[in-house]
Every structure is written in C-alpha cells, then in structure tokens.
Design a protein around this motif. Sequence first.
Motif, PDB file in Angstrom:
ATOM      1  N   TYR A   1       0.830  -1.202   0.000  1.00 56.61           N
ATOM      2  CA  TYR A   1       0.000   0.000   0.000  1.00 56.61           C
ATOM      3  C   TYR A   1       0.872   1.263   0.000  1.00 56.61           C
ATOM      4  O   TYR A   1       0.604   2.212  -0.745  1.00 56.61           O
ATOM      5  N   GLY A   2       1.910   1.276   0.829  1.00 51.05           N
ATOM      6  CA  GLY A   2       2.741   2.467   0.911  1.00 51.05           C
ATOM      7  C   GLY A   2       3.617   2.690  -0.301  1.00 51.05           C
ATOM      8  O   GLY A   2       3.799   3.825  -0.748  1.00 51.05           O
TER       9      GLY A   2
ATOM     10  N   ARG B   1      -0.480   3.639  -2.802  1.00 50.85           N
ATOM     11  CA  ARG B   1      -0.696   5.020  -2.362  1.00 50.85           C
ATOM     12  C   ARG B   1      -0.709   5.957  -3.553  1.00 50.85           C
ATOM     13  O   ARG B   1      -1.522   6.894  -3.614  1.00 50.85           O
ATOM     14  N   GLU B   2       0.146   5.729  -4.532  1.00 50.03           N
ATOM     15  CA  GLU B   2       0.218   6.602  -5.707  1.00 50.03           C
ATOM     16  C   GLU B   2      -0.736   6.162  -6.810  1.00 50.03           C
ATOM     17  O   GLU B   2      -0.781   6.785  -7.869  1.00 50.03           O
TER      18      GLU B   2
ATOM     19  N   GLY C   1      -4.769   4.390  -3.689  1.00 48.09           N
ATOM     20  CA  GLY C   1      -4.834   3.895  -2.317  1.00 48.09           C
ATOM     21  C   GLY C   1      -5.839   2.810  -2.063  1.00 48.09           C
ATOM     22  O   GLY C   1      -6.222   2.570  -0.913  1.00 48.09           O
TER      23      GLY C   1
ATOM     24  N   TRP D   1      -6.531   0.515   9.872  1.00 49.51           N
ATOM     25  CA  TRP D   1      -5.627   0.975   8.817  1.00 49.51           C
ATOM     26  C   TRP D   1      -6.265   0.895   7.426  1.00 49.51           C
ATOM     27  O   TRP D   1      -5.913   1.670   6.542  1.00 49.51           O
TER      28      TRP D   1
ATOM     29  N   MET E   1      -7.127   2.676   1.981  1.00 53.48           N
ATOM     30  CA  MET E   1      -6.423   3.175   3.149  1.00 53.48           C
ATOM     31  C   MET E   1      -7.295   4.169   3.909  1.00 53.48           C
ATOM     32  O   MET E   1      -7.997   4.980   3.307  1.00 53.48           O
TER      33      MET E   1
ATOM     34  N   GLU F   1      -2.913   6.661   5.737  1.00 50.91           N
ATOM     35  CA  GLU F   1      -2.254   7.589   4.819  1.00 50.91           C
ATOM     36  C   GLU F   1      -1.212   8.425   5.538  1.00 50.91           C
ATOM     37  O   GLU F   1      -0.106   8.633   5.028  1.00 50.91           O
ATOM     38  N   ARG F   2      -1.549   8.912   6.741  1.00 45.29           N
ATOM     39  CA  ARG F   2      -0.589   9.711   7.509  1.00 45.29           C
ATOM     40  C   ARG F   2       0.632   8.879   7.882  1.00 45.29           C
ATOM     41  O   ARG F   2       1.772   9.342   7.762  1.00 45.29           O
TER      42      ARG F   2
ATOM     43  N   LEU G   1       1.809   6.084   6.458  1.00 46.62           N
ATOM     44  CA  LEU G   1       2.596   5.681   5.302  1.00 46.62           C
ATOM     45  C   LEU G   1       3.316   6.870   4.665  1.00 46.62           C
ATOM     46  O   LEU G   1       4.428   6.721   4.159  1.00 46.62           O
ATOM     47  N   ASP G   2       2.690   8.035   4.679  1.00 46.59           N
ATOM     48  CA  ASP G   2       3.361   9.229   4.159  1.00 46.59           C
ATOM     49  C   ASP G   2       4.557   9.599   5.035  1.00 46.59           C
ATOM     50  O   ASP G   2       5.618   9.993   4.530  1.00 46.59           O
TER      51      ASP G   2
ATOM     52  N   ALA H   1       7.239   7.021   4.259  1.00 48.35           N
ATOM     53  CA  ALA H   1       7.835   7.244   2.940  1.00 48.35           C
ATOM     54  C   ALA H   1       8.795   8.423   2.947  1.00 48.35           C
ATOM     55  O   ALA H   1       9.846   8.390   2.291  1.00 48.35           O
TER      56      ALA H   1
END
Length: 259
Positions: A11-12, A16-17, A20, A53, A67, A72-73, A75-76, A79
Amino acid sequence: MRARSALFDVYGGHLRERGGAATIAALVRLLEPLDFAAPAVRTAVSRTVRQGWLRPVRLPGGPGYAMTPRAERRLDEAAARIYRTRPSTWDGLWHVVVLEELPAREARERLASSLQLLGYGALGPVTWVAPRPSAELADVLAGEGVRGSTFLGRHEDDPAALAARAWDLAGLGRDYALFVAEWEPVVSAVDGSSPAGAFAASQRFLHAWRKFLFRDPGLPRELLPADWPGAGAAEFFDRHTARLAPAAAEFVDDCLSAH
C-alpha cells in the motif's frame, strides 16, 4: 516478512500513488510472489481493517480495501523517511516530549515502538526527543491513553552528544554497513527481466531497509559521526530500488488490471 507487513509495504510503496485502494483479488495476486497464499492475505487484510488501517470499499473490479486517513498519515510519514524527501536542514531545535506517566508494561512497549517509528529517541523513561515534530504524535499518545507535554527547545551543550545519547549511532552505523554487505549480492542478481521477480525482490529489499525506521530518526548531517555509513547505505538502497522500479511497476499494474 509477515503478510501484514507485506500488505503495508504494498500500500505504501505502490497503491498510495495509484488511488490507495485495491480489490481483494488484486491483493492476493500482488502478494503471491512473496509466497503468501490467499488465506494468509485475507487474514492479514481482516486484521488490518480491525486495527483501523484499511476500510472496505466497493471498486469497479469487486470488493476491495482502501487506506484510512490514519494509514495515509503513517505511510506518508514512513515514505518521507525511507526515501528522504524532507528537507535535511535543521534549525537547532529539538522537539521534546515529556510523558505525564508511564502506562502498563504492554502499552509502554507499544508506545516506545511507535515513538521510535516516528523518529523519537529516549533520554529517560518519560522524556523523548526528535529533530522535528511528528504530525502523528498526538494520535499515538491518545491511542495508548497517555498524556504528555511537548515543546521545542535548544540543547545548551553539544547537540551531537545529545543525539549519541538518544540513539545508538555506533551500532546503527555498523548495521548499515552490514546491510549493504548482505544485500549487494542478493539484489544485484535480479536483472528485472521478470516483473514478478523484480517486484518480489524489491519488496523484500524494502522490508529489510524499513527496519531502520525504528532506529534511525533521520538526523541532520551535523549531528552524525564523520563518514556516516548510513549515507552510503541510502545511496545503495535508492540505486537498486530505482533500477527495479520499472519492472516492479509493470507487475503491480498487471495485477490491478487483471480480471
């Protein structure tokens, strides 16, 4: 690698891009090269949903999972540290967290693990510091039912000495060198001719690298020892990740578009 960790990495690192979200069938296809059978993937998804999650959604291809804002928070944040996308400058101020009380042992261990993942190092049982504030800190403290005071402060003595006290930089440097020595022959043997093979190799490579998130807060250069091995390890990780990225992306896109 556990199925839940692999799910987070997928996912990350890829979904995510791409919006999600993915169908459960696509998730099963994605984790197959990592030797996870469908029941293990479904169990990992269910557990991740219960933990807040992921959330069920209806996608054009069938039932799927997206997500949550919390994921999202997280994994961001991860990343930004994995790929070092944040500015490396530092204004000399530490973000200090002073806990009002320590929770029970199990909750205390979870809290310590979460704080380390956010980039905080312990100066004592209730005092933690980081080179920058984390947007997730309030959620982490609230999740364990812990209250604390936070503020920005400047260390009056040598800030590098404070960093060496809060983090085991000598041991971390040795492990960065060991990471390169162990993974160089493994990842160099993958040429990207097989999209599934490139995806599997890149995910295992990422999983091994991600473990450093619990130990390396991403300190600015002026707080690190001279000839810091982490810099060479980061270049090594970036180079091979970029080399395998086109083939891995091809595999991901095929899994998401398959019916």
